[in-house]
Motif scaffolding. Structure first.
Motif, PDB file in Angstrom:
ATOM      1  N   ASN A  86      22.947 -13.724  12.657  1.00 33.45           N
ATOM      2  CA  ASN A  86      23.009 -15.118  12.265  1.00 33.45           C
ATOM      3  C   ASN A  86      22.122 -15.018  11.090  1.00 33.45           C
ATOM      4  N   GLY A  87      21.296 -14.423  10.497  1.00 35.68           N
ATOM      5  CA  GLY A  87      20.734 -14.242   9.491  1.00 35.68           C
ATOM      6  C   GLY A  87      19.034 -14.150   9.787  1.00 35.68           C
ATOM      7  N   LEU A  88      18.790 -14.149  11.067  1.00 32.82           N
ATOM      8  CA  LEU A  88      17.328 -13.895  11.137  1.00 32.82           C
ATOM      9  C   LEU A  88      16.416 -12.757  10.571  1.00 32.82           C
ATOM     10  N   LEU A  89      15.756 -12.797   9.749  1.00 34.30           N
ATOM     11  CA  LEU A  89      14.980 -11.768   9.377  1.00 34.30           C
ATOM     12  C   LEU A  89      14.270 -10.752  10.241  1.00 34.30           C
ATOM     13  N   LEU A  90      14.617  -9.240  10.065  1.00 37.79           N
ATOM     14  CA  LEU A  90      13.988  -8.402  10.837  1.00 37.79           C
ATOM     15  C   LEU A  90      12.488  -8.414  10.980  1.00 37.79           C
ATOM     16  N   PRO A  91      11.682  -8.010  11.930  1.00 39.97           N
ATOM     17  CA  PRO A  91      10.333  -7.912  11.729  1.00 39.97           C
ATOM     18  C   PRO A  91       9.918  -7.167  10.663  1.00 39.97           C
ATOM     19  N   LYS A  92       8.605  -7.497  10.179  1.00 39.21           N
ATOM     20  CA  LYS A  92       8.116  -6.741   8.974  1.00 39.21           C
ATOM     21  C   LYS A  92       7.991  -5.368   9.360  1.00 39.21           C
ATOM     22  N   GLU A  93       7.954  -4.514   8.376  1.00 43.03           N
ATOM     23  CA  GLU A  93       7.978  -3.010   8.572  1.00 43.03           C
ATOM     24  C   GLU A  93       6.493  -2.750   9.168  1.00 43.03           C
ATOM     25  N   VAL A  94       5.485  -3.349   8.693  1.00 43.19           N
ATOM     26  CA  VAL A  94       4.096  -3.064   9.290  1.00 43.19           C
ATOM     27  C   VAL A  94       4.046  -3.383  10.620  1.00 43.19           C
ATOM     28  N   ASP A  95       4.457  -4.472  11.091  1.00 49.53           N
ATOM     29  CA  ASP A  95       4.846  -4.819  12.588  1.00 49.53           C
ATOM     30  C   ASP A  95       5.510  -4.052  13.508  1.00 49.53           C
ATOM     31  N   LEU A  96       6.570  -3.569  12.805  1.00 47.86           N
ATOM     32  CA  LEU A  96       7.503  -2.619  13.584  1.00 47.86           C
ATOM     33  C   LEU A  96       7.031  -1.296  13.720  1.00 47.86           C
ATOM     34  N   SER A  97       6.427  -0.693  12.733  1.00 43.83           N
ATOM     35  CA  SER A  97       5.971   0.527  12.726  1.00 43.83           C
ATOM     36  C   SER A  97       4.714   0.638  13.788  1.00 43.83           C
ATOM     37  N   LYS A  98       3.998  -0.525  13.914  1.00 43.28           N
ATOM     38  CA  LYS A  98       2.778  -0.471  14.836  1.00 43.28           C
ATOM     39  C   LYS A  98       3.442  -0.681  16.125  1.00 43.28           C
ATOM     40  N   GLN A  99       4.466  -1.349  16.380  1.00 37.08           N
ATOM     41  CA  GLN A  99       5.089  -1.445  17.900  1.00 37.08           C
ATOM     42  C   GLN A  99       5.460  -0.282  18.011  1.00 37.08           C
ATOM     43  N   LEU A 100       6.089   0.628  17.360  1.00 37.34           N
ATOM     44  CA  LEU A 100       6.778   2.010  17.585  1.00 37.34           C
ATOM     45  C   LEU A 100       5.788   3.190  17.721  1.00 37.34           C
ATOM     46  N   ASN A 101       4.655   2.865  17.064  1.00 41.13           N
ATOM     47  CA  ASN A 101       3.659   3.716  16.814  1.00 41.13           C
ATOM     48  C   ASN A 101       4.061   4.957  15.983  1.00 41.13           C
ATOM     49  N   ILE A 102       4.641   4.629  14.868  1.00 40.65           N
ATOM     50  CA  ILE A 102       5.200   5.933  14.080  1.00 40.65           C
ATOM     51  C   ILE A 102       4.824   5.281  12.505  1.00 40.65           C
ATOM     52  N   SER A 103       4.811   6.029  11.513  1.00 40.31           N
ATOM     53  CA  SER A 103       4.344   6.004  10.182  1.00 40.31           C
ATOM     54  C   SER A 103       5.196   4.653   9.545  1.00 40.31           C
ATOM     55  N   ARG A 104       5.025   4.105   8.574  1.00 37.68           N
ATOM     56  CA  ARG A 104       6.001   3.348   7.771  1.00 37.68           C
ATOM     57  C   ARG A 104       7.013   4.173   7.011  1.00 37.68           C
ATOM     58  N   ASN A 105       6.634   5.227   6.475  1.00 38.28           N
ATOM     59  CA  ASN A 105       7.654   6.169   6.022  1.00 38.28           C
ATOM     60  C   ASN A 105       8.689   6.445   6.895  1.00 38.28           C
ATOM     61  N   THR A 106       8.249   6.865   8.132  1.00 42.97           N
ATOM     62  CA  THR A 106       9.347   7.318   9.003  1.00 42.97           C
ATOM     63  C   THR A 106      10.313   5.892   9.471  1.00 42.97           C
ATOM     64  N   LEU A 107       9.598   4.952   9.564  1.00 47.41           N
ATOM     65  CA  LEU A 107      10.496   3.709   9.877  1.00 47.41           C
ATOM     66  C   LEU A 107      11.365   3.398   8.596  1.00 47.41           C
ATOM     67  N   ARG A 108      10.741   3.564   7.477  1.00 46.52           N
ATOM     68  CA  ARG A 108      11.517   3.074   5.988  1.00 46.52           C
ATOM     69  C   ARG A 108      12.744   4.354   6.170  1.00 46.52           C
ATOM     70  N   GLN A 109      12.664   5.313   6.409  1.00 48.71           N
ATOM     71  CA  GLN A 109      13.651   6.327   6.494  1.00 48.71           C
ATOM     72  C   GLN A 109      14.779   5.858   7.358  1.00 48.71           C
ATOM     73  N   ALA A 110      14.425   5.285   8.668  1.00 53.36           N
ATOM     74  CA  ALA A 110      15.379   4.614   9.436  1.00 53.36           C
ATOM     75  C   ALA A 110      16.130   3.494   8.910  1.00 53.36           C
ATOM     76  N   ILE A 111      15.318   2.677   8.127  1.00 55.78           N
ATOM     77  CA  ILE A 111      15.705   1.369   7.670  1.00 55.78           C
ATOM     78  C   ILE A 111      16.790   1.819   6.350  1.00 55.78           C
ATOM     79  N   ASN A 112      16.426   2.726   5.648  1.00 48.54           N
ATOM     80  CA  ASN A 112      17.122   3.094   4.534  1.00 48.54           C
ATOM     81  C   ASN A 112      18.396   3.601   4.914  1.00 48.54           C
TER      82      ASN A 112
END
Length: 241
Positions: A32-58
């Motif tokens: 319904n349009g809610l923004l996903l959590p910020k990359e910095v917050d998601l990467s901290k929650q998953l304990n992965i680098s932002r580059n790794t998270l960004r690869q999944a998002i890409n």
């Protein structure tokens, strides 16, 4: 929804993150349009680098499932018509199944910079040159498809390969890369002058544009491919079971 990856798993972290994101964006609030959590917050929650998270998002952005706007955030995209064939085949395999002998009318190889979309798909810098393969293919009588492909530079293709051979046979035999999955976007269009000239039709004549995002067995992006097909020579059929 609690998100967690298994750092002891043999499944790459970016693939695990992609799977979690696919489940997350199925939630009604995100549809319904809610923004996903910020990359910095998601990467901290998953304990992965932002580059790794960004690869999944890409990956999800390139599939048309997410849209990302700088300074605003990432959200679920409006639905587009995409196909994910359960029995994926290469073009050569498709033609063989139909009993059509394929001819290469033109074959061009070059190294050039990728578009931003392709750089994002391969998770490389837009300043990284990638291998491009452009082929005009068809029956003996006339060409009916013009392919433009770009390849992930991490594969190691040199450009000296014999691309008259089936592409995925080359990848499997020489680079131990087994292509397993393809996300596709299919649309109708009118041929511009360049494509019309290649396919021996008139500008404005209908064509089928078939964009493929091709992955290996581990989910690594391998090839970005666009095929421009003569509408009078190609029918795309999807069987839903």
């Amino acid at each position: 929804m609690k998100l967690a990856v298994d750092h002891n798993s043999s499944i790459p972290l970016h693939v695990q993150a992609e799977t979690l994101l696919r489940a997350l964006i199925e939630k009604e609030v995100y549809k319904n349009g809610l923004l996903l959590p910020k990359e910095v917050d998601l990467s901290k929650q998953l304990n992965i680098s932002r580059n790794t998270l960004r690869q999944a998002i890409n990956t999800l952005v390139n599939e048309g499932l997410l849209v990302r706007k700088k300074g605003y955030g990432t959200k679920v995209a409006q639905k587009r018509v995409l196909s994910e064939a359960s029995k994926w085949m290469s073009f050569s395999q498709e033609m063989k199944m139909l009993g059509i002998e394929v001819y290469n009318f033109e074959l061009h190889i070059s190294w050039a910079l990728p578009s931003n979309d392709i750089a994002s798909f391969f998770n490389v810098s837009p300043q990284t040159r990638v291998l491009w393969l452009k082929r005009l293919r068809g029956k003996k009588e006339f060409p009916f498809v013009y392919f433009v492909s770009a390849f992930n530079p991490s594969i190691g293709l040199t450009g000296n390969e014999n691309f008259n051979q089936p592409l995925y046979d080359i990848l499997a035999r020489d680079y131990n890369i087994i292509v397993k999955r393809s996300k596709e976007e299919i649309s109708a269009a009118g041929a511009d002058e360049f494509i019309a000239g290649k396919l021996e039709i008139n500008p404005g004549d209908p064509i089928l544009v078939r964009k493929r995002y091709v992955y290996d067995a581990e989910g690594r992006p391998v090839e970005y491919n666009i095929g421009y097909y003569r509408a009078d020579s190609f029918t795309y059929t999807i069987e839903c079971i």
